[in-house]
Design a protein around this motif. Sequence first.
Motif, PDB file in Angstrom:
ATOM      1  N   PRO A 271       0.777  -1.187  -0.232  1.00 43.57           N
ATOM      2  CA  PRO A 271      -0.021  -0.040  -0.138  1.00 43.57           C
ATOM      3  C   PRO A 271       0.810   1.169   0.057  1.00 43.57           C
ATOM      4  O   PRO A 271       1.832   1.340   0.455  1.00 43.57           O
ATOM      5  N   LEU A 272       0.058   2.385  -0.528  1.00 49.03           N
ATOM      6  CA  LEU A 272       1.027   3.539  -0.664  1.00 49.03           C
ATOM      7  C   LEU A 272       1.276   4.192   0.840  1.00 49.03           C
ATOM      8  O   LEU A 272       2.216   5.124   0.977  1.00 49.03           O
ATOM      9  N   ASP A 273       0.313   3.914   1.835  1.00 53.14           N
ATOM     10  CA  ASP A 273       0.330   4.401   3.006  1.00 53.14           C
ATOM     11  C   ASP A 273       1.657   3.903   3.543  1.00 53.14           C
ATOM     12  O   ASP A 273       2.002   2.844   3.675  1.00 53.14           O
ATOM     13  N   ASP A 275       2.045   3.692   6.772  1.00 52.87           N
ATOM     14  CA  ASP A 275       1.572   2.497   7.998  1.00 52.87           C
ATOM     15  C   ASP A 275       1.225   1.423   7.482  1.00 52.87           C
ATOM     16  O   ASP A 275       0.843   0.510   8.159  1.00 52.87           O
ATOM     17  N   GLY A 276       1.151   1.086   6.019  1.00 50.35           N
ATOM     18  CA  GLY A 276       0.460   0.060   5.567  1.00 50.35           C
ATOM     19  C   GLY A 276      -0.949  -0.241   5.268  1.00 50.35           C
ATOM     20  O   GLY A 276      -1.478  -1.378   5.192  1.00 50.35           O
ATOM     21  N   GLU A 277      -1.721   1.026   5.589  1.00 48.00           N
ATOM     22  CA  GLU A 277      -3.082   1.019   5.668  1.00 48.00           C
ATOM     23  C   GLU A 277      -3.750   0.896   4.089  1.00 48.00           C
ATOM     24  O   GLU A 277      -3.224   1.643   3.446  1.00 48.00           O
ATOM     25  N   GLU A 278      -4.386  -0.054   3.997  1.00 54.98           N
ATOM     26  CA  GLU A 278      -4.887  -0.349   2.640  1.00 54.98           C
ATOM     27  C   GLU A 278      -6.065   0.591   2.050  1.00 54.98           C
ATOM     28  O   GLU A 278      -6.775   1.086   3.001  1.00 54.98           O
ATOM     29  N   ARG A 279      -6.119   1.053   0.658  1.00 54.67           N
ATOM     30  CA  ARG A 279      -6.950   1.692   0.268  1.00 54.67           C
ATOM     31  C   ARG A 279      -7.683   0.743  -0.755  1.00 54.67           C
ATOM     32  O   ARG A 279      -7.097  -0.327  -1.157  1.00 54.67           O
ATOM     33  N   ILE A 280      -9.093   0.920  -1.044  1.00 54.02           N
ATOM     34  CA  ILE A 280      -9.748   0.133  -2.126  1.00 54.02           C
ATOM     35  C   ILE A 280      -8.991   0.043  -3.286  1.00 54.02           C
ATOM     36  O   ILE A 280      -8.833  -0.937  -4.063  1.00 54.02           O
ATOM     37  N   ASN A 546      -2.014  16.541   9.202  1.00 52.40           N
ATOM     38  CA  ASN A 546      -0.752  15.612   8.474  1.00 52.40           C
ATOM     39  C   ASN A 546      -1.500  14.767   7.488  1.00 52.40           C
ATOM     40  O   ASN A 546      -1.872  13.799   7.623  1.00 52.40           O
ATOM     41  N   VAL A 547      -1.066  15.264   6.296  1.00 52.31           N
ATOM     42  CA  VAL A 547      -1.592  14.549   5.044  1.00 52.31           C
ATOM     43  C   VAL A 547      -0.397  13.865   4.339  1.00 52.31           C
ATOM     44  O   VAL A 547       0.736  14.447   4.072  1.00 52.31           O
TER      45      VAL A 547
END
Length: 617
Positions: A271-273, A275-280, A546-547
């Motif tokens: 994932p791009l995040d 922290d490894g949080e996934e987006r659809i 913070n984006v």
Amino acid sequence: MISTAILVIQLVLIMSSTSPSSSFSSAVAAAATAPAAAPANTPCNGPPTPPIVYTIAGSDSGGGAGIQADLHAIHAMGCHGCSAITCLTAQSSTGVTGVHAPPVDFLREQLDVLVGDMPPRAVKIGMLGTEELAVEVGRFLREIKSRAAADAGSEGARAPPFVVLDPVMISTSGHKLIDDDAKAAMIEHVFSQADVLTPNKFEAEALLGRELNSPEDVEAGAKELLGMGVKSVLIKGGHSLAESKSSTPLRSDLNATVGYAQDYFLSTEPPLDADGEERICDGCRGVWLRSDRYDSQNTHGTGCTLSSAIASALAIGHQQRDLVSATSGTGAARAVYAIDACCLAKAYVTAGIGKGVQLGKGPGPVVHTKFPSSHLHFPSIILDPKKKTSETPAFLPMVKAQAPSAESRDKAILGKILPIVDSAEWVERLAKVKGITDIQLRIKNEHDPERILATVKQSQKACNAAGVRLWINDFWEAAVEAGCFGVHLGQEDLTRCVDNGGLAKLHERNMALGISTHSYAELSAAIGVRPSYISLGPVFGTSSKNVAFDPQGLATVYKWRELLCPDMPLVAIGGINDKETAAKVKGAGADCIAVIGAVTKADDVDAACQMLIDAME
């Protein structure tokens, strides 16, 4: 120094042009949100230097496919195309009659002379007619990627170029374009260098040695293709699953999808995040892209065009990240990665098919237009490839405050401004302000579900008393329990909501839904959910949150308005702190502005709200 106002006028003129050269890459350089020196990729007093894209492919003497189509697409997307010819074909619109491969030494000479002068930001690979040519292309790709890795950290170094591989093996008319040895060499030497592989249904079947007759087959096939060494794969849906060499009847649950062109994207990339949080839209989850299918035979060159458009979009992102400062106001362009490039390329090809005309006795070529600029062609990311779009219920529709139509009188009108606050006390304060119809509660630094619910309920009570609609940021469960009007979700929270069955619960309560977007793939994901509004941000730099994405600038607001259905409200957020800025954002296409500090830090809250409301009139 050019004033911001002049820059905005230039931007609108550039991006509203119908010329193919009115590309996003040329517009982003004019989208700076404050006067500044020319970016590094912009010659003084001259146009931006376009990203360099190579096409290493065969020549189509009919002009509809091969390097001819590649160069058209690369130019239309705002890049400069360089070509190295692998094969010469004798073909017309009715088919291929012959293939001639030039000597390997000459292909090497073409590539070496180019890379020493105009190094690429992306490379598109097309037809590789012989084993020797495939081996040579693999050598070249390894060399330029190794060179980039060795130069990393040095002055002027750039990231390795992206590589998009269109595994051309069989012509539309059934002519075999490469032999088995060339196919094996392509897999062994080129696959490992490819960032995106773009087979159509029949090419994927040839690589896998089996038919793909269902979405499950496609998903499993994509996973197997990743195992062959590519980083990402896009199995194209130009040929529907109904098209098969066998006589197996089409399953009833697939009949609903025949009217769509559905592509499946899968990636080994995380994932791009951070922290490894996934987006659809993250390729590691597997992503289905959908657009309406045109009933047209004029589709010659679609595969070449798609892969070249993907490479061009990747080159734009590569250049923007490399040469333009993070504050330049080109956030979505800087955020173009493989899935974003696939969304843009699909939109480009869909537009071209829609304008296709027959030129000879056979199918006509896809028409080359310009950087995607219409909601009619931009794809959606869907959650279930077996359902019709109409079977995915839309969330409570909202109407733009500026121009509600007669037929929309029964729908809720979205306010001109959407204040975002972090406490029930602020909700209570703003609910009493004249002209405020919507408030969003964004609770920070609180993880206790009971305290969150108590805050939401207190805020909802105040809104009920004042007749104001309350939107809850991210905490959708609390919003459902408290009976709030709507929920606003960021992309990662949207994924968690989807995975936990939250969308169905929001639908059961007939609640509204707003979704944040920052990149083209996120926009496709939001469109697929069919929300009440879509937001874009940060438009300008902001300290309120913070984006992970850079400021978008007015160019991206304008582009989002083009790519969204006209009746979908667009909410802009980030750094919109005064009347003049609000008016510019509205002029770029925003229907509502979400504001934080402009209200919460104002000496006179009522006056600040009225000033922003007036600016959005």
